[in-house]
Motif scaffolding. Structure first.
Motif, short mmCIF file in Angstrom:
data_model
loop_
_atom_site.label_atom_id
_atom_site.label_comp_id
_atom_site.label_asym_id
_atom_site.label_seq_id
_atom_site.Cartn_x
_atom_site.Cartn_y
_atom_site.Cartn_z
N SER A 144 39.59 72.16 74.10
CA SER A 144 38.87 72.47 72.86
C SER A 144 38.37 71.24 72.13
O SER A 144 37.57 71.33 71.20
CB SER A 144 39.78 73.28 71.93
OG SER A 144 40.96 72.54 71.62
N THR A 145 38.81 70.05 72.56
CA THR A 145 38.42 68.82 71.88
C THR A 145 37.23 68.13 72.54
O THR A 145 36.73 67.13 72.03
CB THR A 145 39.60 67.84 71.82
OG1 THR A 145 39.99 67.49 73.16
CG2 THR A 145 40.79 68.45 71.10
N GLY A 146 36.79 68.64 73.69
CA GLY A 146 35.62 68.07 74.33
C GLY A 146 35.88 66.87 75.20
O GLY A 146 34.98 66.06 75.44
N THR A 147 37.10 66.71 75.71
CA THR A 147 37.42 65.61 76.62
C THR A 147 36.56 65.71 77.87
O THR A 147 36.50 66.75 78.52
CB THR A 147 38.91 65.66 77.02
OG1 THR A 147 39.72 65.65 75.85
CG2 THR A 147 39.27 64.47 77.90
N ALA A 167 28.38 67.25 77.31
CA ALA A 167 29.46 68.03 77.91
C ALA A 167 29.10 69.52 77.95
O ALA A 167 28.54 70.06 77.00
CB ALA A 167 30.75 67.83 77.13
N ILE A 168 29.45 70.15 79.07
CA ILE A 168 29.35 71.60 79.22
C ILE A 168 30.77 72.15 79.24
O ILE A 168 31.57 71.77 80.10
CB ILE A 168 28.62 71.98 80.52
CG1 ILE A 168 27.20 71.40 80.55
CG2 ILE A 168 28.61 73.50 80.70
CD1 ILE A 168 26.28 71.96 79.50
N SER A 169 31.10 73.02 78.32
CA SER A 169 32.46 73.54 78.23
C SER A 169 32.73 74.64 79.25
O SER A 169 31.94 75.56 79.42
CB SER A 169 32.74 74.08 76.83
OG SER A 169 34.06 74.60 76.76
N VAL A 170 33.87 74.51 79.92
CA VAL A 170 34.35 75.56 80.82
C VAL A 170 35.76 75.97 80.38
O VAL A 170 36.58 76.38 81.19
CB VAL A 170 34.35 75.09 82.29
CG1 VAL A 170 32.95 74.98 82.83
CG2 VAL A 170 35.08 73.74 82.45
#
Length: 348
Positions: A144-147, A167-170
């Motif tokens: 959730s922090t975008g690492t 970044a693309i979140s999965v």
């Protein structure tokens, strides 16, 4: 590897070894406390000029004076962009197997033509990256922090100074969301999304999703387990957090669901079982992690595995916990599971 001691493993480290499932490979790696280039023929890149802007899933807007061509990306994202005709020249993450062949996460790319900055977890050649003069770095994020996935903790600040990132979140969303985001990313980079092959791939995905929905509805009694194998431990994934399993569950697939208390060690992603207890959950179909960091079904020698009803019935299929996020690559995942459910014998 960050936090190499087993007692201090981060969710990021756990995921690297086996996605939502492979803690065992992390433990093995940390035992000593140290831890085809170019686009496809039909999906060609349209000529674009002028500034480039893309708002990523961290809420960060990347702005460049022109559409980037010297792109560096996590290998799975590079493979997805390749399917849309976007050439990614530099990659990091599992790109080549030990024999030099393309890793499963490299998709259709010719890995011999790629500049690879790091092929394994916690490996990233910053000097080589700087000399490459990247215009943008693109990766996925599993939290959730975008690492940024596969960008080492120790060198992330140095890497960040050399080029902007997107970044693309999965993380904790259904597969259709990152698929759409990569589609938008490809379009921003100049992909011709109206090309016959590309447009058809999206229609094929939608058709495969409907097939899976119908199969699950017709066979609600079929229980599916998502697993991953390491030398000492078998991992059973819950559907929460994983983009593929959350989507399959939404389509009606009946999954084995370890209780939250059992998934505590795996950061909420999975439960760890000894091979003696691999029969804890009855399953008619087993989906096994297909990544090179895990032991594949044909190589599992444990007698308890071979006695599982699903294994004896030949009802074991591949799963991609880190799917290549193009419609062309995700369609077979839906089709394979739909076919397995349609043909499955009730054995659990």
């Amino acid at each position: 590897m960050p936090n190499a001691r087993a007692t201090h493993l981060t969710r990021r480290g756990i995921l690297a070894a086996g996605g939502a499932l492979g803690l065992g490979a992390v433990l093995a790696a940390c035992g000593d406390d140290d831890a085809k280039s170019g686009g496809s023929n039909e999906a060609t890149t349209a000529a674009k000029s002028g500034p480039w802007t893309f708002k990523d899933d961290r809420g960060t807007t990347v702005k460049l004076d022109k559409v980037p061509t010297k792109i560096v990306a996590f290998v799975g994202l590079a493979a997805a962009l390749y399917d849309y005709g976007i050439e990614v020249k530099g990659v990091f993450g599992p790109t080549k197997t030990q024999d030099g062949k393309a890793d499963v996460q490299a998709g259709d790319m010719d890995v011999s033509k790629l500049t690879v900055f790091g092929n394994v977890w916690d490996q990233f050649n910053v000097e080589k990256y700087a000399a490459f003069a990247p215009e943008v770095l693109i990766s996925t994020t599993f939290d959730s922090t975008g690492t940024l996935w596969y960008v080492p903790e120790a060198s992330k600040d140095k890497i960040a100074k050399l080029a902007p990132s997107a970044a693309i979140s999965v993380y904790d969303r259904q597969l259709t969301q990152p698929l759409e985001r990569v589609w938008e990313l490809a379009e921003s980079l100049g992909a011709d999304l109206k090309a016959d092959k590309v447009a058809q791939s999206k229609k094929d995905f939608e058709a495969a999703a409907e097939r899976l929905r119908k199969a699950a509805k017709a066979r609600p009694e079929i229980k599916v387990m998502a697993g991953s194998a390491s030398q000492d431990i078998f991992y059973v994934s819950g559907t929460n957090l994983s983009v593929d399993l959350e989507y399959f569950k939404a389509l009606g697939v009946n999954f084995v669901e370890p209780p939250e208390s059992a998934k505590k060690e795996g950061g909420g992603w999975f439960e760890s079982l000894s091979w003696e207890n691999v029969d804890k959950y009855p399953a008619d179909i087993i989906m096994m992690d297909d990544r090179s960091s895990t032991i594949q079904p044909a190589d599992i020698t444990e007698a308890t595995w071979k006695k599982l009803p699903a294994v004896k019935a030949g009802q074991v299929i591949a799963r991609s916990p880190e799917p290549i996020l193009s419609y062309a690559k995700c369609t077979p995942l839906l089709t394979s599971l739909a076919e397995a459910i349609e043909k499955a014998k009730k054995v659990a």
